[in-house]
Design a protein around this motif. Structure first.
Motif, PDB file in Angstrom:
ATOM      1  N   PHE A 117      61.326 -11.091 -21.641  1.00  0.00           N
ATOM      2  CA  PHE A 117      59.777 -10.864 -20.836  1.00  0.00           C
ATOM      3  C   PHE A 117      59.798  -9.836 -19.945  1.00  0.00           C
ATOM      4  N   PHE A 118      58.585  -9.466 -19.700  1.00  0.00           N
ATOM      5  CA  PHE A 118      58.293  -8.180 -18.848  1.00  0.00           C
ATOM      6  C   PHE A 118      57.308  -9.080 -17.742  1.00  0.00           C
ATOM      7  N   GLY A 119      58.000  -9.707 -16.563  1.00  0.00           N
ATOM      8  CA  GLY A 119      57.203 -10.585 -15.787  1.00  0.00           C
ATOM      9  C   GLY A 119      56.771 -11.828 -16.823  1.00  0.00           C
ATOM     10  N   ILE A 120      55.522 -12.111 -17.082  1.00  0.00           N
ATOM     11  CA  ILE A 120      55.330 -13.350 -18.095  1.00  0.00           C
ATOM     12  C   ILE A 120      54.997 -12.857 -19.333  1.00  0.00           C
ATOM     13  N   ALA A 121      54.917 -11.481 -19.807  1.00  0.00           N
ATOM     14  CA  ALA A 121      54.520 -11.188 -20.934  1.00  0.00           C
ATOM     15  C   ALA A 121      55.698 -10.795 -21.802  1.00  0.00           C
ATOM     16  N   PRO A 122      55.592 -11.458 -22.973  1.00  0.00           N
ATOM     17  CA  PRO A 122      56.671 -11.453 -23.872  1.00  0.00           C
ATOM     18  C   PRO A 122      56.797 -10.002 -24.600  1.00  0.00           C
ATOM     19  N   ALA A 123      57.989  -9.558 -24.981  1.00  0.00           N
ATOM     20  CA  ALA A 123      57.945  -8.153 -25.726  1.00  0.00           C
ATOM     21  C   ALA A 123      59.091  -8.520 -26.923  1.00  0.00           C
ATOM     22  N   SER A 124      58.667  -7.551 -28.000  1.00  0.00           N
ATOM     23  CA  SER A 124      59.317  -7.719 -29.082  1.00  0.00           C
ATOM     24  C   SER A 124      60.808  -6.937 -28.870  1.00  0.00           C
ATOM     25  N   PHE A 125      61.433  -7.650 -29.507  1.00  0.00           N
ATOM     26  CA  PHE A 125      63.094  -7.144 -29.218  1.00  0.00           C
ATOM     27  C   PHE A 125      63.907  -7.166 -30.570  1.00  0.00           C
ATOM     28  N   ALA A 126      65.101  -6.676 -30.542  1.00  0.00           N
ATOM     29  CA  ALA A 126      66.029  -6.635 -31.301  1.00  0.00           C
ATOM     30  C   ALA A 126      67.594  -6.592 -30.820  1.00  0.00           C
ATOM     31  N   ALA A 127      68.094  -8.059 -30.913  1.00  0.00           N
ATOM     32  CA  ALA A 127      69.585  -8.038 -30.291  1.00  0.00           C
ATOM     33  C   ALA A 127      70.431  -7.400 -31.173  1.00  0.00           C
ATOM     34  N   VAL A 128      71.066  -6.160 -30.611  1.00  0.00           N
ATOM     35  CA  VAL A 128      71.895  -5.377 -31.483  1.00  0.00           C
ATOM     36  C   VAL A 128      73.369  -5.637 -31.602  1.00  0.00           C
TER      37      VAL A 128
END
Length: 285
Positions: free
Chosen positions: A237-248
């Motif tokens: 989360f950036f603040g309360i906004a979800p972000a797309s991600f990939a755990a490397v």
């Protein structure tokens, strides 16, 4: 001339026995009437099909017991008084059998004893959770209705709630690593289930840095999050906004920043282990 066989009449207590012939009446020898045994309870009245558990048989006139039968199988008598017999139960099929006690005075009334199959845990509603425990986990399987204990490895779960014979919920204890979840009933303890009965303890994620730590208000910037315990990341989360991600790896997560307003926001990582500390990210015009 030296022996007479008779059928004993009914009676109570100790009485003299004499023999009378045309020549007179003999001296007497004492005969004692023993009351037939009676059993009133079995503790416990259920156990595993493998047997081997201790059962206490309570009742009256139990002294001198010559046998205790579970159906047709003899138990091993380990202690015996007039009011109580302790036995080691024999094995038996999963069913109800009659338990009886036999003494020199006869055989007692029967009481039912229930042989139970060991429970099986075949799945878990969640297979990961925080190392501090405290989360609710549902166990799926069979023979769970009489569950008295649930263990995550060697640690006991709490708040066991039986929903049905195939489903129970518990509060997971604290722990580390990957552990086998087992359920215990009067029928025994489950072993490895047919499905996933393993539970993974996950440490809380930690953020040590963001690279870069700033980006455009329109979003779309790639940000490398470094830290620890990041393998099982399930949200960023950036603040309360979800972000797309990939755990490397366990120390890196690559995330694409969402759109935001000019200023600082706090970036956090969430996993089954909990929510991380926050790291500052600066949105720029």
């Amino acid at each position: 001339d030296t022996q007479v066989t008779v059928t004993v009449p009914a009676g109570t207590g100790s009485v003299p026995v004499t023999v009378t012939t045309a020549a007179g009446t003999s001296n007497s020898v004492t005969f004692t009437y023993i009351n037939a045994p009676a059993i009133t309870s079995l503790t416990p009245n259920q156990g595993p099909t493998s047997g081997g558990n201790t059962v206490t048989v309570s009742g009256t006139n139990l002294s001198g017991a010559t046998s205790v039968l579970f159906g047709t199988r003899a138990a091993t008598i380990t202690a015996n008084t007039a009011s109580q017999i302790t036995v080691t139960a024999p094995g038996g099929a999963a069913q109800s059998v009659n338990v009886t006690v036999t003494t020199g005075a006869g055989t007692s009334n029967p009481l039912p004893y229930f042989y139970l199959m060991a429970p099986a845990v075949t799945g878990l509603s969640v297979t990961m959770g925080p190392s501090g425990g405290g989360n609710t986990v549902t166990l799926f399987g069979s023979g769970l209705a009489l569950t008295s204990a649930v263990h995550f490895g060697s640690a006991a779960a709490t708040n066991i709630t039986v929903i049905s014979d195939t489903q129970i919920t518990v509060t997971a204890p604290a722990g580390t690593g990957t552990v086998l979840v087992t359920a215990t009933t009067p029928g025994g303890t489950s072993t490895v289930g047919l499905g996933n009965a393993y539970y993974i303890y996950v440490a809380p994620p930690v953020i040590s840095s963001l690279s870069p730590a700033q980006g455009s208000v329109s979003g779309g910037d790639d940000v490398l999050i470094r830290g620890s315990n990041l393998t099982y990341t399930d949200a960023v989360f950036f603040g309360i906004a979800p972000a797309s991600f990939a755990a490397v790896s366990d120390t890196m997560v690559v995330v694409t920043s969402p759109a935001g307003a000019v200023g600082l926001v706090t970036v956090t990582v969430h996993s089954p282990g909990g929510t991380s500390n926050g790291a500052a990210f600066q949105y720029q015009p």
